[in-house]
Design a protein around this motif. Structure first.
Motif, short mmCIF file in Angstrom:
data_model
loop_
_atom_site.label_atom_id
_atom_site.label_comp_id
_atom_site.label_asym_id
_atom_site.label_seq_id
_atom_site.Cartn_x
_atom_site.Cartn_y
_atom_site.Cartn_z
N ALA A 169 -10.26 -79.27 74.34
CA ALA A 169 -10.71 -78.63 73.00
C ALA A 169 -9.83 -78.74 71.92
O ALA A 169 -10.01 -78.85 70.70
N THR A 170 -8.58 -78.93 71.98
CA THR A 170 -7.48 -79.08 71.38
C THR A 170 -7.69 -80.83 70.60
O THR A 170 -7.58 -80.79 69.35
N GLU A 171 -7.83 -81.47 71.39
CA GLU A 171 -8.02 -82.86 70.97
C GLU A 171 -9.28 -83.09 70.17
O GLU A 171 -9.39 -83.55 69.06
N ILE A 172 -10.55 -82.13 70.56
CA ILE A 172 -11.79 -82.16 69.78
C ILE A 172 -11.17 -81.67 68.41
O ILE A 172 -11.67 -82.31 67.28
N VAL A 189 -15.01 -72.48 75.36
CA VAL A 189 -16.22 -71.82 75.59
C VAL A 189 -17.47 -72.75 75.69
O VAL A 189 -18.35 -72.50 76.55
N TRP A 190 -17.44 -73.44 74.40
CA TRP A 190 -18.58 -74.39 74.60
C TRP A 190 -18.44 -75.47 75.72
O TRP A 190 -19.59 -75.65 76.37
N LEU A 191 -17.49 -75.92 76.13
CA LEU A 191 -17.18 -76.98 77.06
C LEU A 191 -17.58 -76.12 78.37
O LEU A 191 -18.15 -76.82 79.43
N GLU A 192 -16.97 -75.02 78.46
CA GLU A 192 -17.59 -74.08 79.63
C GLU A 192 -18.76 -73.96 79.94
O GLU A 192 -19.30 -73.77 81.03
N ARG A 193 -19.79 -73.95 79.00
CA ARG A 193 -21.09 -73.69 78.79
C ARG A 193 -21.97 -75.18 79.11
O ARG A 193 -23.00 -75.14 78.95
N GLY A 194 -21.16 -76.16 79.38
CA GLY A 194 -21.80 -77.34 79.66
C GLY A 194 -21.93 -78.31 78.46
O GLY A 194 -22.81 -79.42 78.72
N VAL A 195 -21.60 -78.02 77.18
CA VAL A 195 -21.74 -78.94 76.06
C VAL A 195 -20.74 -79.93 76.25
O VAL A 195 -19.57 -79.58 76.43
N GLU A 196 -21.39 -81.15 75.88
CA GLU A 196 -20.31 -82.28 76.08
C GLU A 196 -19.57 -82.23 74.70
O GLU A 196 -19.86 -81.89 73.72
N PRO A 197 -18.19 -82.94 74.86
CA PRO A 197 -17.36 -82.92 73.60
C PRO A 197 -18.13 -83.70 72.66
O PRO A 197 -18.00 -83.21 71.34
N ALA A 244 -21.30 -83.84 71.74
CA ALA A 244 -22.22 -82.67 71.04
C ALA A 244 -21.52 -81.78 70.28
O ALA A 244 -21.89 -81.23 69.17
N VAL A 245 -20.24 -81.14 70.87
CA VAL A 245 -19.38 -80.21 69.89
C VAL A 245 -19.04 -80.70 68.82
O VAL A 245 -19.22 -80.23 67.54
N CYS A 246 -18.59 -82.21 68.54
CA CYS A 246 -18.12 -82.55 67.36
C CYS A 246 -19.24 -82.78 66.37
O CYS A 246 -18.98 -82.68 65.13
N ARG A 247 -20.47 -83.09 67.12
CA ARG A 247 -21.71 -83.44 66.19
C ARG A 247 -22.07 -82.01 65.30
O ARG A 247 -22.48 -82.03 64.27
N THR A 248 -21.92 -80.77 66.11
CA THR A 248 -22.36 -79.72 65.46
C THR A 248 -21.15 -79.30 64.67
O THR A 248 -21.81 -78.55 63.69
N LEU A 249 -19.86 -79.42 64.68
CA LEU A 249 -19.01 -79.10 63.80
C LEU A 249 -18.89 -79.83 62.59
O LEU A 249 -18.46 -79.24 61.41
N THR A 250 -19.65 -81.04 62.73
CA THR A 250 -19.49 -81.85 61.65
C THR A 250 -20.65 -82.17 60.69
O THR A 250 -20.64 -82.81 59.77
N ALA A 251 -21.66 -81.47 61.31
CA ALA A 251 -23.14 -81.79 60.81
C ALA A 251 -23.38 -81.19 59.37
O ALA A 251 -22.83 -79.89 59.37
N ALA A 252 -23.99 -81.70 58.65
CA ALA A 252 -24.37 -81.14 57.23
C ALA A 252 -23.40 -80.24 56.63
O ALA A 252 -23.67 -79.03 56.42
N LEU A 253 -22.19 -80.96 56.33
CA LEU A 253 -21.15 -80.25 55.83
C LEU A 253 -21.29 -80.00 54.27
O LEU A 253 -21.95 -81.02 53.55
N PRO A 254 -20.88 -79.18 53.55
CA PRO A 254 -21.15 -79.00 52.09
C PRO A 254 -20.57 -80.12 51.28
O PRO A 254 -19.58 -80.48 51.63
N PRO A 255 -21.46 -80.47 50.47
CA PRO A 255 -20.81 -81.76 49.13
C PRO A 255 -19.36 -81.14 48.73
O PRO A 255 -18.63 -81.97 48.47
N ASP A 256 -19.27 -80.12 48.34
CA ASP A 256 -18.13 -79.59 47.52
C ASP A 256 -16.81 -79.42 48.57
O ASP A 256 -17.10 -79.49 49.63
N PRO A 257 -15.73 -79.38 48.08
CA PRO A 257 -14.56 -79.53 48.78
C PRO A 257 -14.52 -78.10 49.51
O PRO A 257 -14.84 -77.04 48.88
#
Length: 294
Positions: free
Chosen positions: A179-182, A209-217, A219-232
């Motif tokens: 999780a820390t590396e992600i 918790v995400w990893l504990e529930r079977g989500v691949e690393p 997939a976690v990265c895609r969820t956290l970085t998807a559709a970010l706002p264009p503004d800073p």
């Protein structure tokens, strides 16, 4: 001749406000705590959280500030104390991380910050006295140079309290490292998601918790970085905390118990009437079995 009546000066003339609070100031010389207005007037914290933060800032290092200890000290219950601690953690005044001791025990490390906007923690050494600058000789008839005003600290906008981050049901050291590396590597795919070490430590249990529930690393990265706002993004840690909480998937359902496969009885031809019937072994059908001589 009538005697002139003298009236007392009005509040406006005397400088005393007609309404609102009036302060009677007292300069403390011992047993006092300096509290910043960024905390005392914080618009995103409840009154309980502000009071609890002031109490924590007045304590010495090593004091117990767990829910049980605070509940024994104050009249508020565990639910109110826990909610106030979560508010302070969401706004950066507290940092609670789980660490594993050499004896394979999990402990919670708590760090209190007097000012979350400061670069370094408050436990830095006391500032040394600054020598007074030498005054330049003034020529006759010239006006003295006015001293430069002290720099005003940058304003930090108030942040509304965020919901508590999820905690793993079964903490695991290897999963925590992943999780820390992600979190530390998110800036490779999204340069705007630059996190401090303190933010990584605070968000790592939620990613676990995400990893504990079977989500691949990945997939976690895609969820956290998807559709970010264009503004800073001014507060990337707050954005990630929102996604980790609101988009948390449910646990995987348990696999159903395998049912035994029913045994299929093979077809046999009756030795007497040659009709087909099901039986584990060749022989006569049920009807022929009842005839004499079978």
């Amino acid at each position: 001749m009538a005697v002139q009546q003298l009236s007392a000066p009005s509040c406006a003339q005397s400088g005393i406000p007609a309404s609102g609070v009036r302060h009677v100031r007292h300069r403390h010389t011992e047993r006092f705590t300096v509290v910043g207005n960024h905390l005392a007037q914080h618009r995103g914290l409840s009154l309980t959280a502000i009071g609890l933060a002031v109490h924590i800032q007045s304590l010495s290092d090593g004091a117990k500030i767990g829910i049980k200890a605070l509940t024994a000290r104050f009249a508020e219950g565990e639910v109110v104390i826990a909610r106030a601690l979560r508010e302070l953690e969401a706004c950066g005044y507290l940092s609670r991380t789980k660490e594993r001791t050499p004896g394979d025990r999990w402990v919670t490390r708590t760090v209190a910050y007097d000012d979350p906007s400061a670069v370094a923690p408050v436990s830095s050494p006391a500032p040394q006295s600054t020598p007074k600058p030498r005054r330049r000789p003034e020529s006759a008839g010239s006006e003295p140079t006015p001293p430069k005003p002290a720099p005003v600290p940058a304003f930090v906008p108030d942040r509304a309290p965020a919901p508590a981050l999820p905690e793993p049901d079964h903490p695991d050291l290897a999963r925590h490292r992943t999780a820390t590396e992600i979190l530390a590597g998110l800036r490779r795919d999204a340069p705007s998601l630059v996190l401090s070490e303190r933010d990584v430590r605070r968000l790592a249990p939620a990613v676990s918790v995400w990893l504990e529930r079977g989500v691949e690393p990945a997939a976690v990265c895609r969820t956290l970085t998807a559709a970010l706002p264009p503004d800073p993004i001014n507060h990337p840690a707050a954005l990630l905390a929102h996604r980790l909480t609101e988009l948390l998937p449910p646990p995987l359902p348990t696999e159903p118990t395998a049912r035994p496969v029913p045994r299929i009885v093979p077809l046999q031809n009756c030795d007497r009437c040659d009709h087909a019937f099901r039986a584990p072994e060749p022989g006569n059908c049920p009807g022929c079995s009842l005839l004499p001589g079978s």
